[in-house]
Design a protein around this motif. Structure first.
Motif, PDB file in Angstrom:
ATOM      1  N   VAL A 137       8.250   9.462  12.833  1.00 41.73           N
ATOM      2  CA  VAL A 137       9.230  10.549  12.718  1.00 41.73           C
ATOM      3  C   VAL A 137       8.929  11.398  11.484  1.00 41.73           C
ATOM      4  O   VAL A 137       8.928  12.631  11.548  1.00 41.73           O
ATOM      5  CB  VAL A 137      10.670   9.996  12.686  1.00 41.73           C
ATOM      6  N   ASP A 138       8.640  10.729  10.346  1.00 37.77           N
ATOM      7  CA  ASP A 138       8.309  11.450   9.114  1.00 37.77           C
ATOM      8  C   ASP A 138       7.023  12.256   9.283  1.00 37.77           C
ATOM      9  O   ASP A 138       6.919  13.383   8.796  1.00 37.77           O
ATOM     10  CB  ASP A 138       8.139  10.480   7.941  1.00 37.77           C
ATOM     11  N   LEU A 139       6.046  11.679   9.980  1.00 32.14           N
ATOM     12  CA  LEU A 139       4.777  12.364  10.167  1.00 32.14           C
ATOM     13  C   LEU A 139       4.938  13.601  11.046  1.00 32.14           C
ATOM     14  O   LEU A 139       4.400  14.672  10.739  1.00 32.14           O
ATOM     15  CB  LEU A 139       3.745  11.406  10.770  1.00 32.14           C
ATOM     16  N   LEU A 140       5.719  13.487  12.097  1.00 32.31           N
ATOM     17  CA  LEU A 140       5.983  14.644  12.963  1.00 32.31           C
ATOM     18  C   LEU A 140       6.696  15.739  12.178  1.00 32.31           C
ATOM     19  O   LEU A 140       6.336  16.923  12.264  1.00 32.31           O
ATOM     20  CB  LEU A 140       6.821  14.228  14.178  1.00 32.31           C
ATOM     21  N   ILE A 148      -5.621  13.010   2.702  1.00 29.21           N
ATOM     22  CA  ILE A 148      -4.791  11.914   3.187  1.00 29.21           C
ATOM     23  C   ILE A 148      -5.143  10.740   2.287  1.00 29.21           C
ATOM     24  O   ILE A 148      -6.318  10.379   2.165  1.00 29.21           O
ATOM     25  CB  ILE A 148      -5.079  11.602   4.668  1.00 29.21           C
ATOM     26  N   TYR A 149      -4.135  10.197   1.614  1.00 28.42           N
ATOM     27  CA  TYR A 149      -4.428   9.142   0.646  1.00 28.42           C
ATOM     28  C   TYR A 149      -3.659   7.870   0.959  1.00 28.42           C
ATOM     29  O   TYR A 149      -2.616   7.894   1.601  1.00 28.42           O
ATOM     30  CB  TYR A 149      -4.131   9.614  -0.783  1.00 28.42           C
ATOM     31  N   HIS A 150      -4.228   6.770   0.501  1.00 22.81           N
ATOM     32  CA  HIS A 150      -3.502   5.504   0.488  1.00 22.81           C
ATOM     33  C   HIS A 150      -4.140   4.584  -0.547  1.00 22.81           C
ATOM     34  O   HIS A 150      -5.193   4.891  -1.102  1.00 22.81           O
ATOM     35  CB  HIS A 150      -3.430   4.858   1.875  1.00 22.81           C
ATOM     36  N   SER A 151      -3.471   3.495  -0.810  1.00 23.27           N
ATOM     37  CA  SER A 151      -3.975   2.561  -1.808  1.00 23.27           C
ATOM     38  C   SER A 151      -4.413   1.262  -1.156  1.00 23.27           C
ATOM     39  O   SER A 151      -3.963   0.912  -0.062  1.00 23.27           O
ATOM     40  CB  SER A 151      -2.909   2.288  -2.872  1.00 23.27           C
ATOM     41  N   HIS A 152      -5.310   0.588  -1.840  1.00 24.23           N
ATOM     42  CA  HIS A 152      -5.681  -0.779  -1.504  1.00 24.23           C
ATOM     43  C   HIS A 152      -5.210  -1.644  -2.665  1.00 24.23           C
ATOM     44  O   HIS A 152      -5.509  -1.335  -3.815  1.00 24.23           O
ATOM     45  CB  HIS A 152      -7.189  -0.919  -1.318  1.00 24.23           C
ATOM     46  N   THR A 153      -4.497  -2.683  -2.359  1.00 27.06           N
ATOM     47  CA  THR A 153      -3.890  -3.491  -3.428  1.00 27.06           C
ATOM     48  C   THR A 153      -4.701  -4.734  -3.781  1.00 27.06           C
ATOM     49  O   THR A 153      -4.453  -5.335  -4.818  1.00 27.06           O
ATOM     50  CB  THR A 153      -2.470  -3.907  -3.033  1.00 27.06           C
ATOM     51  N   ALA A 154      -5.637  -5.120  -2.932  1.00 25.39           N
ATOM     52  CA  ALA A 154      -6.401  -6.338  -3.185  1.00 25.39           C
ATOM     53  C   ALA A 154      -7.901  -6.151  -3.026  1.00 25.39           C
ATOM     54  O   ALA A 154      -8.662  -7.079  -3.235  1.00 25.39           O
ATOM     55  CB  ALA A 154      -5.918  -7.452  -2.262  1.00 25.39           C
ATOM     56  N   THR A 155      -8.328  -4.962  -2.639  1.00 26.41           N
ATOM     57  CA  THR A 155      -9.746  -4.703  -2.413  1.00 26.41           C
ATOM     58  C   THR A 155     -10.152  -3.399  -3.086  1.00 26.41           C
ATOM     59  O   THR A 155      -9.301  -2.643  -3.563  1.00 26.41           O
ATOM     60  CB  THR A 155     -10.065  -4.607  -0.903  1.00 26.41           C
ATOM     61  N   GLU A 202       0.839  -1.189   0.000  1.00 29.87           N
ATOM     62  CA  GLU A 202       0.000   0.000   0.000  1.00 29.87           C
ATOM     63  C   GLU A 202       0.879   1.245   0.000  1.00 29.87           C
ATOM     64  O   GLU A 202       1.894   1.288   0.686  1.00 29.87           O
ATOM     65  CB  GLU A 202      -0.926   0.026   1.220  1.00 29.87           C
ATOM     66  N   ALA A 203       0.490   2.224  -0.790  1.00 32.62           N
ATOM     67  CA  ALA A 203       1.145   3.528  -0.813  1.00 32.62           C
ATOM     68  C   ALA A 203       0.357   4.464   0.096  1.00 32.62           C
ATOM     69  O   ALA A 203      -0.831   4.252   0.328  1.00 32.62           O
ATOM     70  CB  ALA A 203       1.165   4.087  -2.230  1.00 32.62           C
ATOM     71  N   LEU A 250       6.430   7.230   3.216  1.00 30.72           N
ATOM     72  CA  LEU A 250       6.832   5.837   3.257  1.00 30.72           C
ATOM     73  C   LEU A 250       5.807   5.058   4.074  1.00 30.72           C
ATOM     74  O   LEU A 250       5.424   5.489   5.159  1.00 30.72           O
ATOM     75  CB  LEU A 250       8.213   5.715   3.914  1.00 30.72           C
ATOM     76  N   ASN A 251       5.364   3.935   3.548  1.00 31.67           N
ATOM     77  CA  ASN A 251       4.513   3.039   4.328  1.00 31.67           C
ATOM     78  C   ASN A 251       5.432   2.266   5.261  1.00 31.67           C
ATOM     79  O   ASN A 251       6.105   1.320   4.859  1.00 31.67           O
ATOM     80  CB  ASN A 251       3.738   2.084   3.415  1.00 31.67           C
ATOM     81  N   ALA A 252       5.478   2.690   6.510  1.00 32.14           N
ATOM     82  CA  ALA A 252       6.383   2.075   7.481  1.00 32.14           C
ATOM     83  C   ALA A 252       6.041   0.606   7.710  1.00 32.14           C
ATOM     84  O   ALA A 252       6.910  -0.178   8.089  1.00 32.14           O
ATOM     85  CB  ALA A 252       6.343   2.849   8.795  1.00 32.14           C
ATOM     86  N   ALA A 253       4.788   0.220   7.453  1.00 31.79           N
ATOM     87  CA  ALA A 253       4.384  -1.178   7.622  1.00 31.79           C
ATOM     88  C   ALA A 253       4.878  -2.046   6.462  1.00 31.79           C
ATOM     89  O   ALA A 253       4.968  -3.263   6.599  1.00 31.79           O
ATOM     90  CB  ALA A 253       2.871  -1.278   7.748  1.00 31.79           C
ATOM     91  N   ARG A 254       5.165  -1.416   5.331  1.00 30.04           N
ATOM     92  CA  ARG A 254       5.582  -2.133   4.120  1.00 30.04           C
ATOM     93  C   ARG A 254       4.726  -3.385   3.902  1.00 30.04           C
ATOM     94  O   ARG A 254       5.228  -4.488   3.796  1.00 30.04           O
ATOM     95  CB  ARG A 254       7.062  -2.490   4.185  1.00 30.04           C
ATOM     96  N   SER A 255       3.423  -3.144   3.825  1.00 30.35           N
ATOM     97  CA  SER A 255       2.449  -4.228   3.787  1.00 30.35           C
ATOM     98  C   SER A 255       1.489  -4.063   2.614  1.00 30.35           C
ATOM     99  O   SER A 255       1.117  -2.939   2.280  1.00 30.35           O
ATOM    100  CB  SER A 255       1.655  -4.228   5.099  1.00 30.35           C
TER     101      SER A 255
END
Length: 141
Positions: A58-61, A77-84, A23-24, A44-49
């Motif tokens: 740290v980046d968010l602060l 605020i955006y993000h992606s879904h890769t399977a749904t 997810e981005a 950066l998606n810190a979860a890398r999931s």
């Protein structure tokens, strides 16, 4: 309604495509009180999931301090879904803590490298999800 320039729209979609299968995530910052996204800030998606995103604390602060210095706020605020589909998950709804922001989701689930991508926007306030129209413009002028 979310009004967004084509350039910002394309940057979000490109970020989602590049980070797939993970997810981005990121933010579009804009002048405080304007509801106008102007600055693309990929994070950066810190979860890398492929099923979850998490901003690096740290980046968010750093981003919030920078926005404060520039008299900006997170308009999108955006993000992606890769399977749904591009609809907020229960986790997305739980973590939505900016009641004034537009929450954009891009689904890369059924897309190939060229698209098509689902691109949808929501308001999430007190756990209530409301989809809104997205209007793409060449410029805000």
């Amino acid at each position: 309604m979310l009004t967004l320039t084509k350039a910002l729209h394309d940057q979000i979609v490109e970020h989602a495509r590049q980070d797939h299968p993970d997810e981005a995530c990121g933010v579009l910052a804009g002048p405080a009180g304007s509801d106008r996204p102007e600055r693309f800030v990929p994070m950066l998606n810190a979860a890398r999931s492929p099923t979850f995103y998490e901003f690096d604390s740290v980046d968010l602060l750093k981003l919030y301090r920078e926005m404060d210095d520039r008299d900006e706020e997170p308009v999108v605020i955006y993000h992606s879904h890769t399977a749904t589909e591009a609809y907020p998950s229960r986790t997305d709804i739980t973590y939505a803590n900016e009641p004034g922001a537009h929450y954009v989701l891009v689904s890369t689930a059924d897309a190939d490298d060229a698209g098509p991508f689902q691109f949808r926007s929501y308001r999430i306030v007190d756990g209530e999800v409301t989809e809104e129209e997205v209007r793409i413009v060449e410029s805000y002028a």
